[in-house]
Design an enzyme around this catalytic site. Structure first.
Site, PDB file in Angstrom:
ATOM      1  N   TRP A  10       0.818  -1.224   0.000  1.00 20.03           N
ATOM      2  CA  TRP A  10       0.000   0.000   0.000  1.00 20.03           C
ATOM      3  C   TRP A  10       0.846   1.266   0.000  1.00 20.03           C
ATOM      4  CZ3 TRP A  10      -4.488  -1.007   4.080  1.00 20.03           C
ATOM      5  CH2 TRP A  10      -5.230  -2.135   3.659  1.00 20.03           C
ATOM      6  N   HIS A  93      13.015  -2.259  -0.878  1.00 15.42           N
ATOM      7  CA  HIS A  93      12.172  -1.706  -1.947  1.00 15.42           C
ATOM      8  C   HIS A  93      12.926  -0.534  -2.595  1.00 15.42           C
ATOM      9  CE1 HIS A  93       8.965   0.214  -4.138  1.00 15.42           C
ATOM     10  NE2 HIS A  93       8.312  -0.927  -4.056  1.00 15.42           N
ATOM     11  N   GLU A  95      11.983   2.228  -3.478  1.00 11.77           N
ATOM     12  CA  GLU A  95      11.653   3.540  -2.903  1.00 11.77           C
ATOM     13  C   GLU A  95      12.395   3.741  -1.583  1.00 11.77           C
ATOM     14  OE1 GLU A  95       7.401   3.065  -3.202  1.00 11.77           O
ATOM     15  OE2 GLU A  95       7.564   3.215  -5.390  1.00 11.77           O
ATOM     16  N   GLU A 162      11.735  -6.170  -9.156  1.00  9.73           N
ATOM     17  CA  GLU A 162      10.916  -5.019  -9.546  1.00  9.73           C
ATOM     18  C   GLU A 162      11.766  -4.022 -10.322  1.00  9.73           C
ATOM     19  OE1 GLU A 162       7.328  -4.442  -6.790  1.00  9.73           O
ATOM     20  OE2 GLU A 162       9.041  -3.543  -5.788  1.00  9.73           O
ATOM     21  N   GLY A 168       4.927   1.913 -10.939  1.00 11.05           N
ATOM     22  CA  GLY A 168       4.018   3.062 -10.961  1.00 11.05           C
ATOM     23  C   GLY A 168       3.986   3.786 -12.296  1.00 11.05           C
ATOM     24  N   SER A 204       3.811  -2.313 -12.027  1.00  6.25           N
ATOM     25  CA  SER A 204       2.597  -2.111 -12.844  1.00  6.25           C
ATOM     26  C   SER A 204       1.815  -3.393 -13.110  1.00  6.25           C
ATOM     27  CB  SER A 204       2.934  -1.377 -14.152  1.00  6.25           C
ATOM     28  OG  SER A 204       3.466  -0.096 -13.863  1.00  6.25           O
ATOM     29  N   GLY A 226       0.017   0.118  -6.914  1.00  3.51           N
ATOM     30  CA  GLY A 226      -1.199   0.878  -7.206  1.00  3.51           C
ATOM     31  C   GLY A 226      -2.470   0.048  -7.244  1.00  3.51           C
TER      32      GLY A 226
END
Ligand code: PGA
Length: 244
Positions: A10, A93, A95, A162, A168, A204, A226
């Site tokens: 999330w 991750h 991010e 990933e 995204g 995605s 997402g």
């Protein structure tokens, strides 16, 4: 036979009440054929965990501290996450790596996950520059080897491939490309566990493409950002994964 995994990340989305409502709408999902995991923000874990307690959906945190209890303002220890009912934790991750989580920190987090009884979902992935450089596999294998240095191969762990350029963005690796990269990653795993470790694709993923990825031999699951934020689209992904 590796059981398929659908994991929803999330990220930093939804208020706690919205997250609780989203979890309530997942309660009736048919999760009998796949392992389903959701990773809400830290603030949501208690309430989302209570909603999901009566289901087979497992709870994950999005990261953990490299430290145990102590004077570490703003950090969250693996022990706290395990106590809240988390069974998994995402580490590395892109991010988080983008905010300074390098291979060394990722390795420390993997060790903390094992020490606190959490199963790490270890993310790796190249950015567009590396993708275009022709060095992609060397780069990814470097991330894998560094992570494996911290892994306790007597315990469960997962990798998630990933590609950063696919996160995204609506762009995805092709299913064949994901298969070929994930096959190479599997080749780096210790022989005795290589056939048991689940390796996910992320970037995605949605209901329309999940079956394509999961129909590939080495792709054992998906990590979804997402499309995990709406109950209907996440359930459609679970459904698709259940029919592969
Ligand atoms: P996305 O995110 O599905 O929104 O691309 C995937 C992820 O970052 O795990």
């Amino acid at each position: 036979m590796r059981r398929k995994v659908v994991a929803g990340n999330w990220k930093m989305n939804t208020t706690v009440s919205e997250g609780e409502k989203l979890a309530e709408r997942l309660v009736d999902a048919d999760v009998s054929a796949v392992d389903v995991i959701v990773a809400p923000p830290f603030t949501h874990l208690d309430r989302v965990g209570s909603v999901l307690e009566k289901t087979d959906i497992a709870l994950a945190a999005q990261t953990l501290s490299v430290d145990t209890f102590g004077a570490h303002t703003g950090e969250v220890a693996g022990e706290m996450l395990a106590d809240l009912g988390c069974s998994y934790v995402i580490v590395g991750h892109s991010e988080s790596r983008g905010r300074g989580e390098n291979d060394e920190i990722v390795a420390q987090k993997i060790e903390r996950a094992f020490e606190t009884g959490l199963t790490p979902i270890i993310c790796i992935g190249e950015d567009e520059e590396v993708y275009n450089s022709g060095e992609r596999l060397d780069f990814l294998k470097g991330q894998v080897r560094s992570a494996l240095g911290a892994v306790d191969s007597s315990k469960a762990f997962m990798f998630a491939y990933e590609p950063i350029w696919a996160i995204g963005t609506g762009k995805t690796a092709s299913a064949d490309d994901a298969q070929s990269v994930i096959g190479e990653i599997r080749g780096e795993l210790p022989k005795e566990v290589a056939d048991d470790i689940r390796i996910l694709y992320g970037g995605s993923v949605k209901a329309e493409n999940v079956e394509g990825f999961l129909s590939k031999d080495d792709v054992d699951g998906v990590l979804v950002g997402g499309a995990s934020l709406k109950a209907d689209s996440f359930k459609a992904i679970i459904d698709g994964a259940s029919h592969v």
